[in-house]
Design a protein around this motif. Sequence first.
Motif, mmCIF file in Angstrom:
data_model
loop_
_atom_site.group_PDB
_atom_site.id
_atom_site.type_symbol
_atom_site.label_atom_id
_atom_site.label_comp_id
_atom_site.label_asym_id
_atom_site.label_seq_id
_atom_site.Cartn_x
_atom_site.Cartn_y
_atom_site.Cartn_z
ATOM 1 N N ALA A 1 -10.138 0.741 21.840
ATOM 2 C CA ALA A 1 -8.911 -0.094 21.126
ATOM 3 C C ALA A 1 -7.737 -0.067 22.399
ATOM 4 O O ALA A 1 -7.107 -1.094 21.917
ATOM 5 C CB ALA A 1 -8.596 1.093 19.834
ATOM 6 N N THR A 2 -7.152 1.029 23.309
ATOM 7 C CA THR A 2 -6.259 0.666 23.692
ATOM 8 C C THR A 2 -6.655 0.427 25.104
ATOM 9 O O THR A 2 -5.791 -0.493 25.828
ATOM 10 C CB THR A 2 -5.506 1.824 23.469
ATOM 11 O OG1 THR A 2 -5.988 2.955 24.512
ATOM 12 C CG2 THR A 2 -4.443 2.236 22.017
ATOM 13 N N ALA A 3 -7.358 0.804 25.426
ATOM 14 C CA ALA A 3 -8.118 0.510 26.638
ATOM 15 C C ALA A 3 -8.993 0.016 26.844
ATOM 16 O O ALA A 3 -9.022 -1.174 28.051
ATOM 17 C CB ALA A 3 -8.184 1.896 28.185
ATOM 18 N N GLY A 4 -10.668 0.061 26.226
ATOM 19 C CA GLY A 4 -11.337 -1.141 26.272
ATOM 20 C C GLY A 4 -12.315 -0.189 26.620
ATOM 21 O O GLY A 4 -11.684 0.997 27.032
ATOM 22 N N GLY A 5 -13.745 -0.416 26.056
ATOM 23 C CA GLY A 5 -15.287 0.327 26.413
ATOM 24 C C GLY A 5 -15.285 0.495 27.636
ATOM 25 O O GLY A 5 -16.111 1.723 27.660
ATOM 26 N N TRP A 6 -15.025 -0.243 28.497
ATOM 27 C CA TRP A 6 -14.980 0.372 30.371
ATOM 28 C C TRP A 6 -14.466 1.416 30.512
ATOM 29 O O TRP A 6 -15.375 2.222 31.359
ATOM 30 C CB TRP A 6 -14.081 -0.545 31.370
ATOM 31 C CG TRP A 6 -13.034 -0.617 31.244
ATOM 32 C CD1 TRP A 6 -12.067 -1.507 30.151
ATOM 33 C CD2 TRP A 6 -12.095 0.340 31.711
ATOM 34 N NE1 TRP A 6 -10.895 -0.292 30.873
ATOM 35 C CE2 TRP A 6 -10.992 0.101 31.996
ATOM 36 C CE3 TRP A 6 -12.619 1.541 33.043
ATOM 37 C CZ2 TRP A 6 -9.627 0.189 32.580
ATOM 38 C CZ3 TRP A 6 -11.576 2.251 33.519
ATOM 39 C CH2 TRP A 6 -9.861 1.721 33.805
ATOM 40 N N LEU A 7 -13.058 2.110 29.939
ATOM 41 C CA LEU A 7 -13.234 3.456 30.085
ATOM 42 C C LEU A 7 -13.848 3.847 29.484
ATOM 43 O O LEU A 7 -13.352 5.561 30.568
ATOM 44 C CB LEU A 7 -11.692 3.446 29.792
ATOM 45 C CG LEU A 7 -10.819 4.685 30.114
ATOM 46 C CD1 LEU A 7 -10.477 5.106 31.733
ATOM 47 C CD2 LEU A 7 -9.248 5.318 29.485
ATOM 48 N N VAL A 8 -13.708 4.505 28.436
ATOM 49 C CA VAL A 8 -14.911 5.326 27.419
ATOM 50 C C VAL A 8 -15.955 5.424 28.988
ATOM 51 O O VAL A 8 -16.802 6.628 28.522
ATOM 52 C CB VAL A 8 -15.427 4.335 26.046
ATOM 53 C CG1 VAL A 8 -16.100 5.626 25.714
ATOM 54 C CG2 VAL A 8 -14.449 4.379 25.574
ATOM 55 N N ALA A 9 -17.364 4.048 29.310
ATOM 56 C CA ALA A 9 -18.196 4.640 29.735
ATOM 57 C C ALA A 9 -18.268 5.478 30.911
ATOM 58 O O ALA A 9 -18.616 6.157 31.560
ATOM 59 C CB ALA A 9 -18.424 3.195 30.122
ATOM 60 N N VAL A 10 -16.633 4.959 32.082
ATOM 61 C CA VAL A 10 -16.714 6.220 33.532
ATOM 62 C C VAL A 10 -16.152 7.380 32.733
ATOM 63 O O VAL A 10 -16.267 8.477 33.241
ATOM 64 C CB VAL A 10 -15.317 5.397 33.442
ATOM 65 C CG1 VAL A 10 -14.309 6.814 34.822
ATOM 66 C CG2 VAL A 10 -15.198 4.504 33.940
ATOM 67 N N ILE A 11 -15.271 7.738 31.210
ATOM 68 C CA ILE A 11 -15.338 9.051 30.819
ATOM 69 C C ILE A 11 -15.997 9.659 30.588
ATOM 70 O O ILE A 11 -17.208 11.008 30.850
ATOM 71 C CB ILE A 11 -14.047 9.358 29.753
ATOM 72 C CG1 ILE A 11 -13.333 8.903 29.662
ATOM 73 C CG2 ILE A 11 -14.229 10.520 28.881
ATOM 74 C CD1 ILE A 11 -11.879 8.377 28.913
ATOM 75 N N ASP A 12 -17.800 9.246 29.665
ATOM 76 C CA ASP A 12 -19.135 9.647 29.813
ATOM 77 C C ASP A 12 -19.556 9.791 30.859
ATOM 78 O O ASP A 12 -20.299 11.077 30.704
ATOM 79 C CB ASP A 12 -19.618 8.979 28.527
ATOM 80 C CG ASP A 12 -21.157 8.754 27.774
ATOM 81 O OD1 ASP A 12 -21.255 10.258 27.799
ATOM 82 O OD2 ASP A 12 -22.150 8.190 27.127
ATOM 83 N N ALA A 13 -19.658 8.783 31.441
ATOM 84 C CA ALA A 13 -20.449 9.244 33.251
ATOM 85 C C ALA A 13 -19.735 10.672 33.149
ATOM 86 O O ALA A 13 -20.599 11.228 34.691
ATOM 87 C CB ALA A 13 -20.569 7.696 33.651
ATOM 88 N N THR A 14 -18.647 10.508 33.759
ATOM 89 C CA THR A 14 -18.145 11.520 34.012
ATOM 90 C C THR A 14 -18.808 13.083 33.894
ATOM 91 O O THR A 14 -18.706 14.232 34.301
ATOM 92 C CB THR A 14 -16.385 11.628 34.173
ATOM 93 O OG1 THR A 14 -16.300 10.488 34.942
ATOM 94 C CG2 THR A 14 -15.804 12.815 34.746
ATOM 95 N N THR A 15 -18.813 12.789 32.573
ATOM 96 C CA THR A 15 -19.423 14.334 32.003
ATOM 97 C C THR A 15 -20.761 14.782 31.838
ATOM 98 O O THR A 15 -21.018 15.542 32.191
ATOM 99 C CB THR A 15 -18.619 14.368 29.755
ATOM 100 O OG1 THR A 15 -19.666 12.953 29.244
ATOM 101 C CG2 THR A 15 -17.800 13.776 29.459
ATOM 102 N N PHE A 16 -21.855 13.750 31.622
ATOM 103 C CA PHE A 16 -23.102 13.676 32.245
ATOM 104 C C PHE A 16 -22.921 14.012 33.904
ATOM 105 O O PHE A 16 -23.813 15.646 33.816
ATOM 106 C CB PHE A 16 -23.538 12.255 32.302
ATOM 107 C CG PHE A 16 -24.333 12.191 31.207
ATOM 108 C CD1 PHE A 16 -24.978 13.218 30.019
ATOM 109 C CD2 PHE A 16 -24.072 10.910 30.874
ATOM 110 C CE1 PHE A 16 -25.313 12.592 29.382
ATOM 111 C CE2 PHE A 16 -24.106 10.444 29.194
ATOM 112 C CZ PHE A 16 -25.367 11.314 28.211
ATOM 113 N N ALA A 17 -22.344 13.602 34.832
ATOM 114 C CA ALA A 17 -22.159 13.910 36.311
ATOM 115 C C ALA A 17 -21.658 15.593 36.769
ATOM 116 O O ALA A 17 -22.361 15.944 36.936
ATOM 117 C CB ALA A 17 -21.271 13.673 36.829
ATOM 118 N N ALA A 18 -20.349 16.259 35.892
ATOM 119 C CA ALA A 18 -20.309 16.996 35.786
ATOM 120 C C ALA A 18 -21.537 18.634 34.907
ATOM 121 O O ALA A 18 -21.564 19.003 35.247
ATOM 122 C CB ALA A 18 -19.565 17.670 34.504
ATOM 123 N N ALA A 19 -21.872 17.944 33.910
ATOM 124 C CA ALA A 19 -23.009 18.590 32.974
ATOM 125 C C ALA A 19 -24.335 18.749 34.177
ATOM 126 O O ALA A 19 -24.944 20.361 34.333
ATOM 127 C CB ALA A 19 -23.602 18.104 31.508
#
Length: 406
Positions: free
Chosen positions: A159-177
């Motif tokens: 709602a505040t920043a947009g879906g692109w930031l959610v995607a970046v956060i999700d990709a970061t957690t996958f890479a960290a895993a």
Amino acid sequence: MRKLFAQPGFPRLFGGLSTSMLGDSVMLLVLSMWVKTLTGSNALAGLTFFFMVLPALGAPLLGVWVDRLPRKAILVWGNFASAAAVLPLVLVRDESDVWLIWVVAFLYGVSFVVLPAAVNGLLKELLPDDLLVDANSSLATIKEGYRLFGPLVGAAIFATAGGWLVAVIDATTFAAAGLFIATIKVTETPAPAKHTFREDVLGGVRFLVGDRVLRHVLAGLAISILVIGFFESSIYALMDAFGKPPTFSGVFVTCQGIGAIIGGLTASRAVRRLGEIAVCVVGLVALAAATIVCAAAPTIIVVLIGAGICGLGLPWTFVAFTTLMQRRSPGHLIGRVSTAVEVLLSTPQAISLAVGSLLVSLLSYRQIFAIIATVILLGALQIVLTLRTELRPAPTPTESVSGVNP
């Protein structure tokens, strides 16, 4: 749990899996929310979940490769691939880009089939059988804990920043895993000689059919799941009956999540005391009881108590079944058994979602909940009647040697 986390490799596996679970909890509702925002269509938003479930139909084919390849490598590269798969979401701008969201939802569904199957195989390599239930319980607890706040965080970021930031956060957690799991040192059992592709594909199904215990427990679960999907369509009718807006369903889910955390924390102790089969039955009975409480509830407070009981029953049921499946399945088949289970449970779930959307326009929520409770109890009864001699937990090696439990 102290003994579990002392096992070499498990803390890093837990760290990796819990990191990716955080990303999942933040992202999953955002995908359909994004489609709804761009198109204004509830139907198109719902289609997002269809694309996510679709890969389960090909699960047996994916299971063959899970058993042919090293499980650690699948988890490492699977997480890296998942990170890459969600990044195209940063390109979504308007309604014409909805197809990108659906492609990502489909790829997410592939990861939901492949990665859990590989986890089941790697857990069998890392842990003795008596610690599998602790591992499943700890993973279920952290997953349910994230569900209490992850979707809210994802919605707030969207709602505040947009879906692109959610995607970046999700990709970061996958890479960290992937990085976490890459540091695990494990010597995996070599894959057995390959048979024909057709024989390999059917290997998991044949094992489930041939294993009397897994066959009957799975049948009881499938019977129950045939109606559990009715909740999805009738929950808003329940909210309407108590004069609550649709958004109040979030409170219902939160109460369910609190119960699920308690269930995850207590599941391993319950399995050790009662055995996997009995705990699976008790979990189903708890789900039926929770449904009855919600159907008969005179106030919304009682409904929320029922939600908590429902949350408690879910991890008891599925931690017990997952442990039973891991313990009884040979290591070289665990990937195919896991994916076969995925198909056999996803199919009745899909049916229940479709039937539930029809029933909600024909029956009251109390009538629907009565049907749910009755069928779940029938599923539990099926397990009890067919496996009554196996309901007691298996003796531990110490008990067998001492003659305490011959």
